[in-house]
Design a protein around this motif. Structure first.
Motif, PDB file in Angstrom:
ATOM      1  N   PRO A 171       0.810  -1.219   0.000  1.00 35.25           N
ATOM      2  CA  PRO A 171       0.000   0.000   0.000  1.00 35.25           C
ATOM      3  C   PRO A 171       0.846   1.274   0.000  1.00 35.25           C
ATOM      4  N   THR A 172       0.252   2.346  -0.505  1.00 32.16           N
ATOM      5  CA  THR A 172       0.900   3.660  -0.476  1.00 32.16           C
ATOM      6  C   THR A 172       0.025   4.682   0.253  1.00 32.16           C
ATOM      7  N   GLN A 173      -0.972   4.191   0.992  1.00 32.95           N
ATOM      8  CA  GLN A 173      -1.829   5.052   1.807  1.00 32.95           C
ATOM      9  C   GLN A 173      -2.180   4.301   3.082  1.00 32.95           C
ATOM     10  N   PRO A 174      -2.390   5.016   4.197  1.00 34.60           N
ATOM     11  CA  PRO A 174      -2.623   4.342   5.472  1.00 34.60           C
ATOM     12  C   PRO A 174      -4.076   4.004   5.770  1.00 34.60           C
ATOM     13  N   ALA A 175      -5.005   4.616   5.019  1.00 31.75           N
ATOM     14  CA  ALA A 175      -6.424   4.453   5.341  1.00 31.75           C
ATOM     15  C   ALA A 175      -7.250   4.228   4.077  1.00 31.75           C
ATOM     16  N   ILE A 176      -8.398   3.616   4.268  1.00 30.89           N
ATOM     17  CA  ILE A 176      -9.392   3.462   3.211  1.00 30.89           C
ATOM     18  C   ILE A 176     -10.755   3.787   3.817  1.00 30.89           C
ATOM     19  N   GLY A 177     -11.738   3.968   2.962  1.00 35.46           N
ATOM     20  CA  GLY A 177     -13.093   4.121   3.446  1.00 35.46           C
ATOM     21  C   GLY A 177     -13.726   2.743   3.564  1.00 35.46           C
ATOM     22  N   TYR A 182       6.561  -4.230  -5.540  1.00 34.83           N
ATOM     23  CA  TYR A 182       5.495  -3.491  -6.201  1.00 34.83           C
ATOM     24  C   TYR A 182       4.704  -2.670  -5.184  1.00 34.83           C
ATOM     25  N   TYR A 183       4.492  -1.412  -5.507  1.00 34.95           N
ATOM     26  CA  TYR A 183       3.707  -0.521  -4.656  1.00 34.95           C
ATOM     27  C   TYR A 183       2.474  -0.046  -5.412  1.00 34.95           C
ATOM     28  N   LEU A 184       1.327  -0.260  -4.798  1.00 37.19           N
ATOM     29  CA  LEU A 184       0.043   0.035  -5.424  1.00 37.19           C
ATOM     30  C   LEU A 184      -0.256   1.528  -5.345  1.00 37.19           C
ATOM     31  N   THR A 185      -0.503   2.165  -6.494  1.00 36.29           N
ATOM     32  CA  THR A 185      -0.802   3.596  -6.498  1.00 36.29           C
ATOM     33  C   THR A 185      -2.258   3.885  -6.835  1.00 36.29           C
ATOM     34  N   ASP A 186      -3.021   2.876  -7.165  1.00 43.48           N
ATOM     35  CA  ASP A 186      -4.457   3.039  -7.414  1.00 43.48           C
ATOM     36  C   ASP A 186      -5.126   1.686  -7.248  1.00 43.48           C
ATOM     37  N   GLY A 187      -6.254   1.656  -6.548  1.00 38.56           N
ATOM     38  CA  GLY A 187      -6.987   0.399  -6.424  1.00 38.56           C
ATOM     39  C   GLY A 187      -7.030  -0.196  -5.030  1.00 38.56           C
ATOM     40  N   HIS A 188      -6.706   0.594  -4.012  1.00 39.25           N
ATOM     41  CA  HIS A 188      -6.693   0.055  -2.646  1.00 39.25           C
ATOM     42  C   HIS A 188      -8.067  -0.455  -2.213  1.00 39.25           C
ATOM     43  N   HIS A 189      -9.140   0.208  -2.637  1.00 39.77           N
ATOM     44  CA  HIS A 189     -10.479  -0.219  -2.235  1.00 39.77           C
ATOM     45  C   HIS A 189     -10.907  -1.474  -2.997  1.00 39.77           C
ATOM     46  N   THR A 190     -10.720  -1.466  -4.299  1.00 37.30           N
ATOM     47  CA  THR A 190     -11.098  -2.628  -5.104  1.00 37.30           C
ATOM     48  C   THR A 190     -10.319  -3.866  -4.692  1.00 37.30           C
ATOM     49  N   PHE A 191      -9.021  -3.719  -4.513  1.00 37.33           N
ATOM     50  CA  PHE A 191      -8.194  -4.885  -4.188  1.00 37.33           C
ATOM     51  C   PHE A 191      -8.407  -5.359  -2.754  1.00 37.33           C
ATOM     52  N   ASN A 192      -8.759  -4.456  -1.852  1.00 36.45           N
ATOM     53  CA  ASN A 192      -9.136  -4.915  -0.510  1.00 36.45           C
ATOM     54  C   ASN A 192     -10.442  -5.701  -0.557  1.00 36.45           C
ATOM     55  N   ALA A 193     -11.344  -5.304  -1.457  1.00 35.13           N
ATOM     56  CA  ALA A 193     -12.583  -6.073  -1.628  1.00 35.13           C
ATOM     57  C   ALA A 193     -12.265  -7.461  -2.179  1.00 35.13           C
ATOM     58  N   PHE A 194     -11.336  -7.544  -3.123  1.00 33.63           N
ATOM     59  CA  PHE A 194     -10.938  -8.845  -3.667  1.00 33.63           C
ATOM     60  C   PHE A 194     -10.265  -9.694  -2.586  1.00 33.63           C
TER      61      PHE A 194
END
Length: 305
Positions: free
Chosen positions: A41-47, A117-129
């Protein structure tokens, strides 16, 4: 027609296999098939509530689950699946196009000097997966390499460049600055803080704002910084339809009335960030459709936990 329908999944499968074989030769623009466990991840939080919508929708509507998998892999959407299809078995369902055809719809990664690899887009979608049935850390997804930082000498230099390029969000769920060492090291919802303001930005889309054609990275987080200044979400019951409706309404009106040339420090004006000129009540009502509204799916799932 039957022959063509049978060939597409095979072609897609062969492309997936070739992507894995050539993973060491990745460059900017390459497509890589990777397990979710390899993405940092490249961010500490998600909704959380955004992920809860996806999980609730997947439970109630399996077609949507496969459709989103197809889209994430750049295959436009789902063309065929059966009751025996499995999300972690690509050959068990058929997408509209081959992997990577719609590259613009795919999630992006960067490669660090350590080769990870560092994810720069898709933290919500991939957490759902990750969280969905038959998902998890070994679930494989196709991603696009947006930038290659392997020429940098150290990881410290990498994180400095990531900040300059806007490829990381180093603020927590309360809006306070963090260091890159405090970022989660893996996907999985339990590793992330829950940013309620980020969730409200998702649900206020098409009500008070919408994503522009060329959005800045972490667009919703910049908006969230501004919303925190004027709205206290602790005053709303975010477990009820009534409370959530009022929160979305108030956030949307706040966005519409905002005037800024530098939303959240993004360097963008409110218009450039997608601000609406008027409140879209139709968009709000759609969220609460009793059969297929996003908030309806989300609340049902969240309140079942």
């Amino acid at each position: 027609m039957k022959c063509k329908a049978l060939m597409l999944p095979l072609f897609s499968l062969l492309l997936l296999i070739s992507t894995i074989v050539n993973a060491n030769d990745l460059k900017v623009g390459s497509i890589a098939l990777v397990p979710l466990s390899t993405l940092h991840p490249t961010q500490p939080a998600i909704g959380y509530d955004q992920v809860y919508y996806k999980l609730g929708r997947f439970q109630a509507d399996p077609k949507k689950q496969f459709d989103e998998i197809c889209e994430a892999n750049g295959q436009k959407g789902l063309s065929h699946f059966t009751s025996s299809s499995m999300p972690n078995i690509p050959s068990s369902f058929q997408c509209d196009e081959a992997v990577g055809t719609e590259k613009k719809d795919m999630k992006t990664i960067v490669i660090a000097p350590n080769g990870q690899y560092y994810l720069t887009d898709g933290h919500h979608t991939f957490n759902a997966f990750w969280q969905m049935k038959d998902g998890g850390k070994q679930f494989k997804v196709n991603v696009v390499v947006a930038k290659d930082y392997r020429a940098l000498p150290t990881m410290a230099a990498f994180w400095k460049a990531m900040a300059i390029d806007g490829n990381t969000w180093l603020q927590n769920s309360t809006g306070h600055a963090i260091t890159y060492q405090q970022l989660p090291t893996s996907l999985g919802m339990a590793n992330f803080e829950n940013d309620k303001y980020r969730s409200l930005m998702y649900y206020s889309r098409d009500v008070g704002w919408n994503k522009p054609k060329s959005p800045v990275p972490f667009l919703e987080f910049y908006w969230s910084k501004e919303v925190r200044k004027g709205i206290d979400l602790s005053h709303y019951d975010l477990t009820s339809a009534k409370g959530y409706r009022q929160a979305i309404t108030d956030v949307s009106h706040y966005l519409i009335n905002m005037k800024s040339d530098n939303v959240g420090g993004s360097g963008k004006t409110t218009k450039e960030m997608g601000q609406f000129t008027a409140f879209n009540k139709k968009g709000l009502n759609k969220l609460f459709n009793p059969k297929k509204g996003k908030v309806t799916y989300m609340l049902k799932y969240k309140n079942s936990l």
